[in-house]
Design a protein around this motif. Sequence first.
Motif, PDB file in Angstrom:
ATOM      1  N   ASP A   6     -48.741  35.703  73.274  1.00 44.09           N
ATOM      2  CA  ASP A   6     -49.196  34.610  74.136  1.00 44.09           C
ATOM      3  C   ASP A   6     -49.858  35.254  75.368  1.00 44.09           C
ATOM      4  O   ASP A   6     -49.208  36.021  76.086  1.00 44.09           O
ATOM      5  CB  ASP A   6     -47.951  33.794  74.543  1.00 44.09           C
ATOM      6  CG  ASP A   6     -48.226  32.825  75.685  1.00 44.09           C
ATOM      7  OD1 ASP A   6     -49.396  32.670  76.089  1.00 44.09           O
ATOM      8  OD2 ASP A   6     -47.238  32.245  76.180  1.00 44.09           O
ATOM      9  N   PRO A   7     -51.136  34.971  75.630  1.00 45.31           N
ATOM     10  CA  PRO A   7     -51.809  35.647  76.758  1.00 45.31           C
ATOM     11  C   PRO A   7     -51.135  35.383  78.112  1.00 45.31           C
ATOM     12  O   PRO A   7     -51.295  36.164  79.056  1.00 45.31           O
ATOM     13  CB  PRO A   7     -53.238  35.101  76.735  1.00 45.31           C
ATOM     14  CG  PRO A   7     -53.253  34.006  75.744  1.00 45.31           C
ATOM     15  CD  PRO A   7     -52.033  34.080  74.892  1.00 45.31           C
ATOM     16  N   ASP A   8     -50.356  34.322  78.217  1.00 44.86           N
ATOM     17  CA  ASP A   8     -49.671  34.026  79.490  1.00 44.86           C
ATOM     18  C   ASP A   8     -48.275  34.632  79.555  1.00 44.86           C
ATOM     19  O   ASP A   8     -47.467  34.249  80.411  1.00 44.86           O
ATOM     20  CB  ASP A   8     -49.569  32.506  79.691  1.00 44.86           C
ATOM     21  CG  ASP A   8     -50.868  31.932  80.219  1.00 44.86           C
ATOM     22  OD1 ASP A   8     -51.695  32.710  80.752  1.00 44.86           O
ATOM     23  OD2 ASP A   8     -51.063  30.717  80.086  1.00 44.86           O
ATOM     24  N   TRP A   9     -47.979  35.603  78.679  1.00 43.93           N
ATOM     25  CA  TRP A   9     -46.625  36.176  78.624  1.00 43.93           C
ATOM     26  C   TRP A   9     -46.145  36.669  79.988  1.00 43.93           C
ATOM     27  O   TRP A   9     -44.978  36.524  80.333  1.00 43.93           O
ATOM     28  CB  TRP A   9     -46.587  37.329  77.610  1.00 43.93           C
ATOM     29  CG  TRP A   9     -47.387  38.524  78.032  1.00 43.93           C
ATOM     30  CD1 TRP A   9     -48.693  38.776  77.741  1.00 43.93           C
ATOM     31  CD2 TRP A   9     -46.945  39.599  78.871  1.00 43.93           C
ATOM     32  NE1 TRP A   9     -49.097  39.944  78.345  1.00 43.93           N
ATOM     33  CE2 TRP A   9     -48.042  40.469  79.039  1.00 43.93           C
ATOM     34  CE3 TRP A   9     -45.740  39.919  79.490  1.00 43.93           C
ATOM     35  CZ2 TRP A   9     -47.968  41.630  79.812  1.00 43.93           C
ATOM     36  CZ3 TRP A   9     -45.663  41.072  80.258  1.00 43.93           C
ATOM     37  CH2 TRP A   9     -46.769  41.914  80.398  1.00 43.93           C
ATOM     38  N   TRP A  10     -47.080  37.249  80.769  1.00 39.88           N
ATOM     39  CA  TRP A  10     -46.684  37.882  82.035  1.00 39.88           C
ATOM     40  C   TRP A  10     -46.254  36.864  83.090  1.00 39.88           C
ATOM     41  O   TRP A  10     -45.614  37.214  84.073  1.00 39.88           O
ATOM     42  CB  TRP A  10     -47.826  38.751  82.573  1.00 39.88           C
ATOM     43  CG  TRP A  10     -49.076  37.977  82.876  1.00 39.88           C
ATOM     44  CD1 TRP A  10     -50.042  37.579  81.991  1.00 39.88           C
ATOM     45  CD2 TRP A  10     -49.476  37.463  84.145  1.00 39.88           C
ATOM     46  NE1 TRP A  10     -51.021  36.859  82.636  1.00 39.88           N
ATOM     47  CE2 TRP A  10     -50.698  36.779  83.955  1.00 39.88           C
ATOM     48  CE3 TRP A  10     -48.924  37.514  85.430  1.00 39.88           C
ATOM     49  CZ2 TRP A  10     -51.374  36.149  84.995  1.00 39.88           C
ATOM     50  CZ3 TRP A  10     -49.603  36.883  86.476  1.00 39.88           C
ATOM     51  CH2 TRP A  10     -50.814  36.217  86.238  1.00 39.88           C
ATOM     52  N   LYS A  11     -46.594  35.579  82.845  1.00 37.83           N
ATOM     53  CA  LYS A  11     -46.158  34.540  83.792  1.00 37.83           C
ATOM     54  C   LYS A  11     -44.729  34.103  83.511  1.00 37.83           C
ATOM     55  O   LYS A  11     -44.132  33.388  84.296  1.00 37.83           O
ATOM     56  CB  LYS A  11     -47.081  33.316  83.678  1.00 37.83           C
ATOM     57  CG  LYS A  11     -48.517  33.603  84.073  1.00 37.83           C
ATOM     58  CD  LYS A  11     -49.372  32.345  83.976  1.00 37.83           C
ATOM     59  CE  LYS A  11     -50.795  32.635  84.433  1.00 37.83           C
ATOM     60  NZ  LYS A  11     -51.698  31.499  84.172  1.00 37.83           N
ATOM     61  N   LYS A  12     -44.191  34.507  82.340  1.00 38.87           N
ATOM     62  CA  LYS A  12     -42.905  33.953  81.903  1.00 38.87           C
ATOM     63  C   LYS A  12     -41.786  34.972  81.754  1.00 38.87           C
ATOM     64  O   LYS A  12     -40.620  34.619  81.780  1.00 38.87           O
ATOM     65  CB  LYS A  12     -43.104  33.276  80.529  1.00 38.87           C
ATOM     66  CG  LYS A  12     -44.161  32.198  80.549  1.00 38.87           C
ATOM     67  CD  LYS A  12     -44.553  31.769  79.134  1.00 38.87           C
ATOM     68  CE  LYS A  12     -45.755  30.814  79.167  1.00 38.87           C
ATOM     69  NZ  LYS A  12     -46.404  30.695  77.879  1.00 38.87           N
ATOM     70  N   TYR A  78     -45.853  37.362  91.226  1.00 41.31           N
ATOM     71  CA  TYR A  78     -46.075  36.060  90.587  1.00 41.31           C
ATOM     72  C   TYR A  78     -44.761  35.381  90.208  1.00 41.31           C
ATOM     73  O   TYR A  78     -44.677  34.160  90.144  1.00 41.31           O
ATOM     74  CB  TYR A  78     -46.940  36.256  89.325  1.00 41.31           C
ATOM     75  CG  TYR A  78     -47.444  34.959  88.777  1.00 41.31           C
ATOM     76  CD1 TYR A  78     -48.620  34.396  89.276  1.00 41.31           C
ATOM     77  CD2 TYR A  78     -46.742  34.266  87.799  1.00 41.31           C
ATOM     78  CE1 TYR A  78     -49.082  33.180  88.803  1.00 41.31           C
ATOM     79  CE2 TYR A  78     -47.195  33.050  87.319  1.00 41.31           C
ATOM     80  CZ  TYR A  78     -48.368  32.517  87.831  1.00 41.31           C
ATOM     81  OH  TYR A  78     -48.810  31.311  87.373  1.00 41.31           O
ATOM     82  N   ASP A 103     -50.530  34.966  92.784  1.00 39.55           N
ATOM     83  CA  ASP A 103     -51.257  35.862  91.880  1.00 39.55           C
ATOM     84  C   ASP A 103     -51.929  36.966  92.704  1.00 39.55           C
ATOM     85  O   ASP A 103     -52.615  36.674  93.694  1.00 39.55           O
ATOM     86  CB  ASP A 103     -52.306  35.032  91.124  1.00 39.55           C
ATOM     87  CG  ASP A 103     -52.946  35.808  89.979  1.00 39.55           C
ATOM     88  OD1 ASP A 103     -53.192  37.025  90.123  1.00 39.55           O
ATOM     89  OD2 ASP A 103     -53.222  35.175  88.939  1.00 39.55           O
ATOM     90  N   TYR A 126     -51.714  43.580  82.601  1.00 37.13           N
ATOM     91  CA  TYR A 126     -50.984  42.491  81.938  1.00 37.13           C
ATOM     92  C   TYR A 126     -51.873  41.334  81.497  1.00 37.13           C
ATOM     93  O   TYR A 126     -51.591  40.675  80.516  1.00 37.13           O
ATOM     94  CB  TYR A 126     -49.922  41.926  82.896  1.00 37.13           C
ATOM     95  CG  TYR A 126     -48.805  42.883  83.217  1.00 37.13           C
ATOM     96  CD1 TYR A 126     -48.774  44.153  82.686  1.00 37.13           C
ATOM     97  CD2 TYR A 126     -47.781  42.504  84.050  1.00 37.13           C
ATOM     98  CE1 TYR A 126     -47.747  45.029  82.983  1.00 37.13           C
ATOM     99  CE2 TYR A 126     -46.738  43.371  84.356  1.00 37.13           C
ATOM    100  CZ  TYR A 126     -46.736  44.629  83.815  1.00 37.13           C
ATOM    101  OH  TYR A 126     -45.708  45.485  84.104  1.00 37.13           O
ATOM    102  N   ILE A 127     -52.921  41.100  82.277  1.00 36.95           N
ATOM    103  CA  ILE A 127     -53.719  39.891  82.038  1.00 36.95           C
ATOM    104  C   ILE A 127     -54.763  40.198  80.969  1.00 36.95           C
ATOM    105  O   ILE A 127     -55.363  41.283  80.971  1.00 36.95           O
ATOM    106  CB  ILE A 127     -54.367  39.428  83.365  1.00 36.95           C
ATOM    107  CG1 ILE A 127     -53.257  39.216  84.405  1.00 36.95           C
ATOM    108  CG2 ILE A 127     -55.186  38.172  83.172  1.00 36.95           C
ATOM    109  CD1 ILE A 127     -53.739  38.905  85.809  1.00 36.95           C
ATOM    110  N   TYR A 208     -45.367  40.936  74.299  1.00 33.78           N
ATOM    111  CA  TYR A 208     -46.234  41.198  75.442  1.00 33.78           C
ATOM    112  C   TYR A 208     -47.314  42.180  75.047  1.00 33.78           C
ATOM    113  O   TYR A 208     -47.244  42.809  73.977  1.00 33.78           O
ATOM    114  CB  TYR A 208     -45.456  41.694  76.659  1.00 33.78           C
ATOM    115  CG  TYR A 208     -44.504  42.846  76.433  1.00 33.78           C
ATOM    116  CD1 TYR A 208     -43.171  42.620  76.168  1.00 33.78           C
ATOM    117  CD2 TYR A 208     -44.946  44.166  76.499  1.00 33.78           C
ATOM    118  CE1 TYR A 208     -42.285  43.673  75.977  1.00 33.78           C
ATOM    119  CE2 TYR A 208     -44.067  45.227  76.314  1.00 33.78           C
ATOM    120  CZ  TYR A 208     -42.737  44.977  76.049  1.00 33.78           C
ATOM    121  OH  TYR A 208     -41.876  46.019  75.856  1.00 33.78           O
TER     122      TYR A 208
END
Length: 259
Positions: A6-12, A78, A103, A126-127, A208
């Motif tokens: 999931d490309p948004d893994w680093w937010k979670k 973040y 961010d 990460y992004i 990730y």
Amino acid sequence: MNIKVDPDWWKKIFDEVYLLTDARSVCDEELTRQEVDLILEMLPVRPQHKILDLCGGHGRHSLELFARGFTGGTMLDYSKYLIDHARSNAEIKNYRIKLIQRDARDTGLPSESFDHVLILGNSLGYIAESEADALILQEAKRVLKKKGWILIDVTDGSKVEETLTPTAWHEIDADKVVCRQRELVGKRVDARELVLSKKEGLIRDSTYSIRIYRPGELAAMMEKAGFKKVRVQNDFRAHKDKGDYGFMNRRMLAIGRKL
Ligand SMILES: C[S@@+](CC[C@H](N)C(=O)[O-])C[C@H]1O[C@@H](n2cnc3c(N)ncnc32)[C@H](O)[C@@H]1O
């Protein structure tokens, strides 16, 4: 292997489970002290200086710097969980560190307001968008005063390319185990991580993907962002034991200056 991420893994992912899975690196106070020793050897930090700990996680470096009398610290991350964790530790110790949840590409901080920006503990890559790290570096340069310094501590991508093993596991304590599956896909390492409790079963199953940089590539990105006097030291091995510490195994420390 073909690990779907999931490309948004680093937010979670940066929460209480991260503090377990990466505890050997980020919850070892002696290691943090050694890292801060190194920072203070590499940068001309003075007690009155303003320091920004960008992507600072749960604040281990900011807290250690404050303890040593460098009290002009701001930490940005973040993760709300990690910022809250840092806040409660800072409150217990009565350390006045400014903590910001935001961010790193757009910090909202005033231009030319810091003497040093630190990006530590492998916090780049990460992004999914390829220009994201360049945007973080541009933002770091914007908030730095003229003649200010940046220090980046990330995994040495050339060592990852040489030594990456597809599987690794370690015990966190008597009950919990972390198992990692990893593959190199171009310039990224995709990984799946299972955290298991021997008593309770599966705690987490996450994926990730982290972009890696060889020393020359990191230097080139810093120079492109406008930093001068860039120097990369790529022999930093924080852990004494030979274990598999994932991205914290073999790191490089890069410094550059805004002139
Ligand atoms: C491996 S942790 C390291 C944290 C800390 N520097 C340390 O050494 O303990 C990486 C941190 O980078 C943060 N991070 C990654 N990308 C970010 C972004 N774009 N903006 C803010 N924080 C970010 C994550 O939330 C996480 O806390």
